[in-house]
Scaffold this active site. Structure first.
Site, PDB file in Angstrom:
ATOM      1  N   CYS A 122       0.802  -1.225   0.000  1.00 10.63           N
ATOM      2  CA  CYS A 122       0.000   0.000   0.000  1.00 10.63           C
ATOM      3  C   CYS A 122       0.831   1.270   0.000  1.00 10.63           C
ATOM      4  O   CYS A 122       0.305   2.350  -0.278  1.00 10.63           O
ATOM      5  CB  CYS A 122      -0.955  -0.010   1.186  1.00 10.63           C
ATOM      6  SG  CYS A 122      -2.118  -1.401   1.167  1.00 10.63           S
ATOM      7  N   HIS A 264      -3.386   6.968   2.672  1.00 10.50           N
ATOM      8  CA  HIS A 264      -3.800   5.683   2.110  1.00 10.50           C
ATOM      9  C   HIS A 264      -5.169   5.320   2.647  1.00 10.50           C
ATOM     10  O   HIS A 264      -5.410   5.330   3.853  1.00 10.50           O
ATOM     11  CB  HIS A 264      -2.770   4.614   2.491  1.00 10.50           C
ATOM     12  CG  HIS A 264      -3.259   3.220   2.276  1.00 10.50           C
ATOM     13  ND1 HIS A 264      -3.788   2.784   1.077  1.00 10.50           N
ATOM     14  CD2 HIS A 264      -3.325   2.162   3.129  1.00 10.50           C
ATOM     15  CE1 HIS A 264      -4.148   1.525   1.199  1.00 10.50           C
ATOM     16  NE2 HIS A 264      -3.878   1.126   2.423  1.00 10.50           N
ATOM     17  N   ASN A 294     -10.402  -0.189  -0.055  1.00 10.93           N
ATOM     18  CA  ASN A 294      -8.942  -0.087   0.014  1.00 10.93           C
ATOM     19  C   ASN A 294      -8.379  -0.627  -1.299  1.00 10.93           C
ATOM     20  O   ASN A 294      -8.471  -1.826  -1.580  1.00 10.93           O
ATOM     21  CB  ASN A 294      -8.435  -0.911   1.200  1.00 10.93           C
ATOM     22  CG  ASN A 294      -6.926  -0.866   1.370  1.00 10.93           C
ATOM     23  OD1 ASN A 294      -6.191  -0.554   0.440  1.00 10.93           O
ATOM     24  ND2 ASN A 294      -6.471  -1.215   2.560  1.00 10.93           N
TER      25      ASN A 294
END
Length: 342
Positions: A122, A264, A294
């Site tokens: 990520c 993020h 996500n």
């Protein structure tokens, strides 16, 4: 480095932006029909309402090409000389070998430019962006296409509600060009870090050289993404808060004068906790995950594409921050340019 040398070193300036989400939308109610979960359970724990899923046969490169094409259009660039390099940040490459980026560059008609993948889960987009800055500073490139792209649906356990509810597919991209440090869009101070002692907290256990897919592995083989949520939550809040403060301080910005935090998009409670910890009003932390979930390495460029022209205005002081498997984390400061997604 002497001040005159710093002045001559090119900065990386964001000049193009694009995002792409596959058309299939999976709502919380859709998941509730096939899993032991509900819209209420997912919303209360993650803040996510829906996510996008790639159709069968759609690969990460397909999403990356579309996001890259849009970023190039936004930058007003086309043809083989549009950019000098392509970097794709991804956890879900088309194949273990070769890298996905060369195929993306070829399909975009960019000729024989250098192209390679970055794997920092990520945090991958931030790692790729800092790598692009280094290419520009060294003179190895004058412009770079940086893409974050993921098809997490390919590595999720179809019976694991804790991950299936969180992750979505998508891609986002920026074009950066050589410029001067005082230009809007110039990438400012950056912090990157890692801690391999936590590598098992976020992982796909099987398929690499540590545990290859072979008949001998038998029932041990686990090809799915696994995450130890409680420990990841704590680490994500701590690490993103710490590096966000660091880049703001290095930019000479009091945290309260940062206009937008683009973190993020992992979990709404994580985003709120980071904002609280660094002393920033929650409303300045852009939230996009409610609509896309996500999307790992794609989450920051997708959030930028979503915020551009709405939340983000030219001249805004912006901090980008991420945390991912590895463990990896980082943050970047920049002043937002006059750029819109194509």
């Amino acid at each position: 480095m002497a001040p005159d040398q710093r002045h001559r070193t090119p900065a990386a300036v964001v000049c193009g932006l694009g995002g792409f989400l596959p058309p299939q939308v999976i709502t919380n109610d859709d998941l509730g029909r096939v899993l032991d979960t509900s819209d209420t359970w997912i919303r209360s724990r993650t803040g996510i309402l829906r996510r996008h899923r790639a159709e069968p046969g759609t690969a990460t490169s397909d999403l990356a090409v579309e996001a890259g094409r849009r970023a190039l259009k936004s930058a007003g660039r086309d043809g083989e000389d549009a950019v000098d390099a392509v970097i794709v940040a991804t956890t879900t490459p088309d194949r273990i070998c070769p890298a996905t980026a060369p195929a993306v560059a070829w399909r975009l008609g960019l000729g024989t430019v250098p192209a390679f993948d970055v794997g920092a889960v990520c945090s991958g987009f931030l790692y790729a962006l800092v790598t692009a800055r280094s290419l520009l500073a060294s003179g190895a490139a004058r412009s770079v296409l940086v893409i974050g792209a993921e098809t997490y649906s390919a590595i999720l356990d179809p019976g694991d509600r804790s991950t299936l509810a969180i992750f979505g597919d998508g891609a986002g991209a920026v074009v950066v060009r050589a410029g001067t440090p005082d230009e809007p869009g110039a990438i400012g101070p950056a912090v990157l870090a890692s801690d391999g002692s936590g590598s098992d907290l976020i992982s796909v256990p099987s398929g690499g050289s540590r545990d290859p897919f072979r008949a001998a592995t038998g029932d041990r083989a686990d090809p799915y993404f696994r995450m130890q949520g409680k420990q990841v939550f704590r680490q994500a809040v701590e690490r993103m808060s710490e590096c966000s403060r660091q880049v703001a301080e290095r930019s000479g910005w009091p945290v309260e004068e940062v206009d937008v935090l683009v973190a993020h998009q992992a979990n709404l409670r994580i985003l709120q906790a980071v904002a609280d910890r660094i002393g920033m009003p929650r409303e300045r932390c852009h939230v996009h995950l409610d609509r896309v979930g996500n999307t790992a390495a794609a989450s920051i460029p997708l959030a930028l594409a979503d915020a551009a022209g709405e939340v983000l205005r030219p001249g805004h002081r912006v901090v980008l921050t991420a945390f991912g498997g590895g463990l990896t984390w980082g943050a970047i400061a920049l002043t937002w340019p006059d750029v819109s997604p194509a």
